[in-house]
Scaffold this motif. Structure first.
Motif, PDB file in Angstrom:
ATOM      1  N   PHE A 186       0.859  -1.181   0.000  1.00 59.04           N
ATOM      2  CA  PHE A 186       0.000   0.000   0.000  1.00 59.04           C
ATOM      3  C   PHE A 186       0.897   1.233   0.000  1.00 59.04           C
ATOM      4  N   LEU A 187       0.419   2.297  -0.591  1.00 53.94           N
ATOM      5  CA  LEU A 187       1.087   3.583  -0.494  1.00 53.94           C
ATOM      6  C   LEU A 187       0.283   4.454   0.456  1.00 53.94           C
ATOM      7  N   ILE A 188       0.921   4.857   1.557  1.00 56.07           N
ATOM      8  CA  ILE A 188       0.299   5.730   2.549  1.00 56.07           C
ATOM      9  C   ILE A 188       0.873   7.129   2.351  1.00 56.07           C
ATOM     10  N   GLU A 189       0.020   8.112   2.124  1.00 53.44           N
ATOM     11  CA  GLU A 189       0.466   9.489   1.901  1.00 53.44           C
ATOM     12  C   GLU A 189      -0.099  10.376   3.002  1.00 53.44           C
ATOM     13  N   THR A 190       0.780  11.076   3.705  1.00 50.92           N
ATOM     14  CA  THR A 190       0.398  11.861   4.868  1.00 50.92           C
ATOM     15  C   THR A 190       0.087  13.309   4.479  1.00 50.92           C
ATOM     16  N   PRO A 191      -0.608  14.030   5.354  1.00 52.60           N
ATOM     17  CA  PRO A 191      -0.889  15.449   5.066  1.00 52.60           C
ATOM     18  C   PRO A 191       0.383  16.268   4.887  1.00 52.60           C
ATOM     19  N   GLY A 192       1.481  15.868   5.544  1.00 53.71           N
ATOM     20  CA  GLY A 192       2.731  16.602   5.448  1.00 53.71           C
ATOM     21  C   GLY A 192       3.605  16.227   4.271  1.00 53.71           C
ATOM     22  N   GLY A 193       3.114  15.347   3.397  1.00 58.04           N
ATOM     23  CA  GLY A 193       3.861  15.008   2.189  1.00 58.04           C
ATOM     24  C   GLY A 193       4.784  13.808   2.310  1.00 58.04           C
ATOM     25  N   VAL A 194       4.711  13.072   3.402  1.00 62.19           N
ATOM     26  CA  VAL A 194       5.503  11.846   3.553  1.00 62.19           C
ATOM     27  C   VAL A 194       4.763  10.701   2.857  1.00 62.19           C
ATOM     28  N   SER A 195       5.494   9.877   2.111  1.00 62.44           N
ATOM     29  CA  SER A 195       4.895   8.716   1.457  1.00 62.44           C
ATOM     30  C   SER A 195       5.571   7.447   1.973  1.00 62.44           C
ATOM     31  N   ILE A 196       4.765   6.441   2.251  1.00 67.08           N
ATOM     32  CA  ILE A 196       5.246   5.189   2.837  1.00 67.08           C
ATOM     33  C   ILE A 196       4.711   4.032   2.005  1.00 67.08           C
ATOM     34  N   TYR A 205       8.525  -3.913  -7.460  1.00 67.96           N
ATOM     35  CA  TYR A 205       7.722  -3.908  -8.688  1.00 67.96           C
ATOM     36  C   TYR A 205       6.278  -3.467  -8.445  1.00 67.96           C
ATOM     37  N   ASN A 206       5.722  -3.700  -7.269  1.00 68.38           N
ATOM     38  CA  ASN A 206       4.468  -3.026  -6.899  1.00 68.38           C
ATOM     39  C   ASN A 206       4.867  -1.710  -6.254  1.00 68.38           C
ATOM     40  N   ARG A 207       5.045  -0.699  -7.067  1.00 67.60           N
ATOM     41  CA  ARG A 207       5.626   0.538  -6.548  1.00 67.60           C
ATOM     42  C   ARG A 207       4.882   1.758  -7.091  1.00 67.60           C
ATOM     43  N   PRO A 208       4.957   2.838  -6.341  1.00 67.03           N
ATOM     44  CA  PRO A 208       4.314   4.078  -6.796  1.00 67.03           C
ATOM     45  C   PRO A 208       5.112   4.722  -7.922  1.00 67.03           C
ATOM     46  N   ALA A 209       4.526   5.749  -8.519  1.00 68.67           N
ATOM     47  CA  ALA A 209       5.192   6.430  -9.635  1.00 68.67           C
ATOM     48  C   ALA A 209       6.498   7.083  -9.198  1.00 68.67           C
ATOM     49  N   ALA A 210       6.524   7.619  -7.986  1.00 71.29           N
ATOM     50  CA  ALA A 210       7.739   8.252  -7.450  1.00 71.29           C
ATOM     51  C   ALA A 210       8.219   7.456  -6.246  1.00 71.29           C
ATOM     52  N   ALA A 211       9.516   7.500  -6.008  1.00 70.82           N
ATOM     53  CA  ALA A 211      10.087   6.767  -4.877  1.00 70.82           C
ATOM     54  C   ALA A 211       9.463   7.250  -3.573  1.00 70.82           C
ATOM     55  N   PRO A 212       9.032   6.335  -2.706  1.00 66.67           N
ATOM     56  CA  PRO A 212       8.443   6.750  -1.432  1.00 66.67           C
ATOM     57  C   PRO A 212       9.509   7.283  -0.485  1.00 66.67           C
ATOM     58  N   THR A 213       9.074   8.023   0.509  1.00 75.08           N
ATOM     59  CA  THR A 213       9.992   8.497   1.547  1.00 75.08           C
ATOM     60  C   THR A 213      10.486   7.330   2.397  1.00 75.08           C
ATOM     61  N   VAL A 214       9.562   6.420   2.705  1.00 71.11           N
ATOM     62  CA  VAL A 214       9.849   5.263   3.561  1.00 71.11           C
ATOM     63  C   VAL A 214       9.365   4.001   2.864  1.00 71.11           C
ATOM     64  N   ALA A 215      10.162   2.934   2.937  1.00 71.07           N
ATOM     65  CA  ALA A 215       9.741   1.622   2.461  1.00 71.07           C
ATOM     66  C   ALA A 215       9.928   0.614   3.583  1.00 71.07           C
ATOM     67  N   THR A 216       8.866  -0.090   3.943  1.00 71.13           N
ATOM     68  CA  THR A 216       8.976  -1.165   4.923  1.00 71.13           C
ATOM     69  C   THR A 216       8.972  -2.499   4.183  1.00 71.13           C
ATOM     70  N   VAL A 273       9.561  10.833  10.838  1.00 72.36           N
ATOM     71  CA  VAL A 273       9.897  11.481   9.567  1.00 72.36           C
ATOM     72  C   VAL A 273       8.727  12.378   9.191  1.00 72.36           C
ATOM     73  N   GLY A 274       8.988  13.677   9.136  1.00 68.31           N
ATOM     74  CA  GLY A 274       7.917  14.630   8.856  1.00 68.31           C
ATOM     75  C   GLY A 274       6.812  14.501   9.890  1.00 68.31           C
ATOM     76  N   ASP A 275       5.584  14.295   9.429  1.00 66.85           N
ATOM     77  CA  ASP A 275       4.445  14.196  10.339  1.00 66.85           C
ATOM     78  C   ASP A 275       4.058  12.745  10.620  1.00 66.85           C
ATOM     79  N   ALA A 276       4.957  11.806  10.362  1.00 71.38           N
ATOM     80  CA  ALA A 276       4.652  10.390  10.575  1.00 71.38           C
ATOM     81  C   ALA A 276       5.650   9.762  11.543  1.00 71.38           C
ATOM     82  N   TYR A 277       5.124   8.910  12.409  1.00 71.35           N
ATOM     83  CA  TYR A 277       5.955   8.107  13.302  1.00 71.35           C
ATOM     84  C   TYR A 277       5.776   6.650  12.886  1.00 71.35           C
ATOM     85  N   VAL A 278       6.882   5.980  12.571  1.00 72.70           N
ATOM     86  CA  VAL A 278       6.843   4.593  12.120  1.00 72.70           C
ATOM     87  C   VAL A 278       7.545   3.722  13.151  1.00 72.70           C
TER      88      VAL A 278
END
Length: 288
Positions: A86-96, A103-114, A151-156
């Motif tokens: 899944f791609l999680i996108e936060t209000p502050g612009g962080v993508s996870i 290969y199951n990936r978003p168009a742009a590199a995410p900020t965080v990959a688990t 990272v930004g507005d997200a705690y992982v």
């Protein structure tokens, strides 16, 4: 005496909850130095204070106190990319990107990959160098993974679980349930979960408003075992994933009148504290 005890316990829980959420708010504005401080989980604090607690959904109608965690009517976007990603996108612009395999990936590199290592469909050893934070769900040298990333507005953070090896034996701490705390929400991804959780796991997880659940019917766990985990977590929103083999109806049949279910017409859903369903909802995104 008994009423006085419960009164003290309630006050202690509320104070702990408010202290924790205030620290999280401050850390979102100014991330702590990893060597000096560790972020405080707003989803876990009460669970540690009351061993054995079973969390109810944090839908606004049932738990108004949770509004203290949200600074605005912030929304989180969750898009299903395939398999367990899944791609999680936060209000502050962080993508996870969860269980990122390359290969199951978003168009742009995410900020965080688990990642988890059950199969190559859950990780990659050659991630895009543009990904700022790559978090493995398994540890090195026999140690459990231990992530606490602000990272930004997200705690992982993560909660380690065991994993079944190819020979059938269980490998301690080979998988992680990753938890993403953002916009007052507690979002959990169960990864390639191979066993039912213990009270200690539930306490470490805390509250989950949204949970992403494998529904393959046996490659992870059987539908009945997985349904027990989902029922115990009592999340407001359940997002199935990792569906191979049995039809989704088999998983849905494990739940009674206490759960709603709905098939989405999109691979994306927008979630906030204020639009969480009051009754637990199993929501099947397009593509699952």
């Amino acid at each position: 005496m008994m009423f006085r005890y419960f009164g003290y316990a309630f006050v202690a829980i509320v104070l702990l909850h408010l202290i924790a959420t205030d620290r999280v708010f401050a850390q979102a504005l100014s991330p702590p130095s990893p060597a000096v401080d560790r972020p405080v989980s707003q989803c876990q604090a009460i669970a540690e204070a009351v061993p054995g607690v079973s969390f109810a959904s944090a839908a606004p109608a049932t738990l108004p106190l949770v509004f203290a965690q949200a600074r605005r009517n912030e929304e989180v976007s969750i898009t299903y990319l395939g398999h367990s990603t899944f791609l999680i996108e936060t209000p502050g612009g962080v993508s996870i990107a969860t269980d990122f395999n390359g290969y199951n990936r978003p168009a742009a590199a995410p900020t965080v990959a688990t990642m988890n290592k059950a199969h190559s469909s859950h990780y990659t050893l050659t991630p895009d160098p543009a990904i700022r934070h790559v978090l493995h769900g398994w540890g090195d040298a026999g140690k459990a993974a231990d992530h606490h990333l602000m990272v930004g507005d997200a705690y992982v953070r993560n909660v380690p679980t065991d994993i079944r090896s190819r020979g059938g034996a269980m490998e301690a701490n080979g998988n992680s349930i990753f938890i993403f705390e953002v916009a007052g929400l507690c979002i959990g991804h169960l990864g390639h979960l191979h066993h039912e959780l213990t009270d200690s796991h539930y306490a470490a997880i805390g509250r989950l408003d949204v949970v992403m659940v494998p529904v393959d019917g046996g490659l992870t766990m059987g539908a009945e075992s997985m349904s027990r985990v989902v029922t115990r977590l009592r999340s407001a929103l359940i997002l199935p994933m990792h569906r191979r083999g049995p039809p989704i109806d088999r998983f849905l049949s494990m739940f009674g009148a206490g759960f709603d279910h709905r098939f989405g017409d999109s691979d994306r859903i927008t979630v906030s504290l204020r639009n969480l369903p009051e009754k637990p909802l199993i929501y099947i995104l397009k593509g699952v």
